[in-house]
Scaffold this motif. Sequence first.
Motif, mmCIF file in Angstrom:
data_model
loop_
_atom_site.group_PDB
_atom_site.id
_atom_site.type_symbol
_atom_site.label_atom_id
_atom_site.label_comp_id
_atom_site.label_asym_id
_atom_site.label_seq_id
_atom_site.Cartn_x
_atom_site.Cartn_y
_atom_site.Cartn_z
ATOM 1 N N ARG A 1 3.125 -6.133 7.976
ATOM 2 C CA ARG A 1 2.101 -5.582 7.085
ATOM 3 C C ARG A 1 2.405 -5.954 5.639
ATOM 4 N NH1 ARG A 1 0.350 0.392 9.413
ATOM 5 N NH2 ARG A 1 -0.041 -0.281 11.552
ATOM 6 N N SER A 2 3.030 -7.068 5.443
ATOM 7 C CA SER A 2 3.369 -7.540 4.110
ATOM 8 C C SER A 2 2.121 -7.626 3.230
ATOM 9 C CB SER A 2 4.018 -8.927 4.195
ATOM 10 O OG SER A 2 4.117 -9.510 2.913
ATOM 11 N N PRO A 3 2.251 -7.273 1.941
ATOM 12 C CA PRO A 3 1.102 -7.399 1.032
ATOM 13 C C PRO A 3 0.799 -8.839 0.639
ATOM 14 C CG PRO A 3 3.023 -6.635 -0.173
ATOM 15 C CD PRO A 3 3.408 -6.632 1.280
ATOM 16 N N LYS B 1 3.483 -0.024 -8.406
ATOM 17 C CA LYS B 1 3.778 -0.242 -6.982
ATOM 18 C C LYS B 1 5.067 0.433 -6.546
ATOM 19 C CE LYS B 1 3.725 -4.717 -7.093
ATOM 20 N NZ LYS B 1 3.790 -6.124 -6.633
ATOM 21 N N PHE B 2 6.045 0.496 -7.446
ATOM 22 C CA PHE B 2 7.355 1.005 -7.061
ATOM 23 C C PHE B 2 7.257 2.477 -6.655
ATOM 24 C CE2 PHE B 2 11.550 2.854 -7.940
ATOM 25 C CZ PHE B 2 12.341 2.028 -7.157
ATOM 26 N N ILE C 1 -10.045 0.254 4.116
ATOM 27 C CA ILE C 1 -9.772 -1.178 4.016
ATOM 28 C C ILE C 1 -9.784 -1.502 2.526
ATOM 29 C CG2 ILE C 1 -10.543 -3.500 4.615
ATOM 30 C CD1 ILE C 1 -11.963 -2.224 7.048
ATOM 31 N N TRP C 2 -8.659 -1.968 2.015
ATOM 32 C CA TRP C 2 -8.508 -2.072 0.570
ATOM 33 C C TRP C 2 -7.777 -3.350 0.190
ATOM 34 C CZ3 TRP C 2 -3.231 -1.777 -0.700
ATOM 35 C CH2 TRP C 2 -2.407 -1.210 0.281
ATOM 36 N N GLY C 3 -7.656 -3.590 -1.102
ATOM 37 C CA GLY C 3 -7.055 -4.828 -1.570
ATOM 38 C C GLY C 3 -5.749 -4.609 -2.301
ATOM 39 N N PHE C 4 -4.759 -5.456 -1.986
ATOM 40 C CA PHE C 4 -3.517 -5.472 -2.759
ATOM 41 C C PHE C 4 -3.838 -6.150 -4.092
ATOM 42 C CE2 PHE C 4 -1.875 -5.272 1.616
ATOM 43 C CZ PHE C 4 -0.931 -4.260 1.502
ATOM 44 N N GLY D 1 -6.251 3.190 -8.870
ATOM 45 C CA GLY D 1 -7.196 2.135 -9.213
ATOM 46 C C GLY D 1 -7.386 1.072 -8.158
ATOM 47 N N THR D 2 -6.680 1.161 -7.043
ATOM 48 C CA THR D 2 -6.794 0.158 -5.983
ATOM 49 C C THR D 2 -8.235 0.063 -5.480
ATOM 50 O OG1 THR D 2 -4.513 0.376 -5.235
ATOM 51 C CG2 THR D 2 -6.103 -0.411 -3.620
#
Length: 227
Positions: A93-95, A20-21, A61-64, A131-132
Amino acid sequence: MSGAISIIPVARIRSDFGGKFGIPRQSGVVPELRAEIIFEPDFRERDALRGIEGFSHLWLIWGFSENFGREWSPTVRPPRLGGNTRLGVFATRSPVRPNPLGLSCVKLEGVELSTPDGPVLRVSGADLMDGTPIFDIKPYVPYADAHPDALGGFAAEEWERGLAVEIPPELAARFPAEKLDALRGVLAQDPRPAYQREGGHVYGMNFAGHEVKFTVSGGVLTVTDII
């Protein structure tokens, strides 16, 4: 109507971000970033992409995925505000959300219908970790989706936190030449957490299969090692 709704990924992103970083906080801010959308086996249908080449941009449209199952809070601390001010989660827009879904607008660079992975979409400007899971893909429609007079709240102005990036030639030689511009663009966005600004700290970012270490002093980011 109430109750849980089950959705499954239709595709996954193949990107240069191994963690993520360092991922840009919004899509499109680093146009040099390249990624591929690889469809899950059940959705590798050419017909499902018929006509998509007529659009220049797509909504993803995706997933955290690293936040699945994480408890949400009604208020969060947006990095834009230095991490010190709390706002409602639905005003950001926080995850960390009740449903950890992300929305990104990416540029469609190409469509490959015959690859070992089936049909593949090549895109730029994606802000997704490798991989998201992607739950849906929709075309960006300019006449309906573009609102030049829209208000942006606390994010009304472009986040100008650009840093000058210095990569010593001997370190740049260790990195794929075709990805150097993307690396510079990502680093220039200042990947550091909003609450961490002290000088002298060494940060590490996983990008394009390399561990990139850097420090920041004033407005200059200096790469210290590439492994």
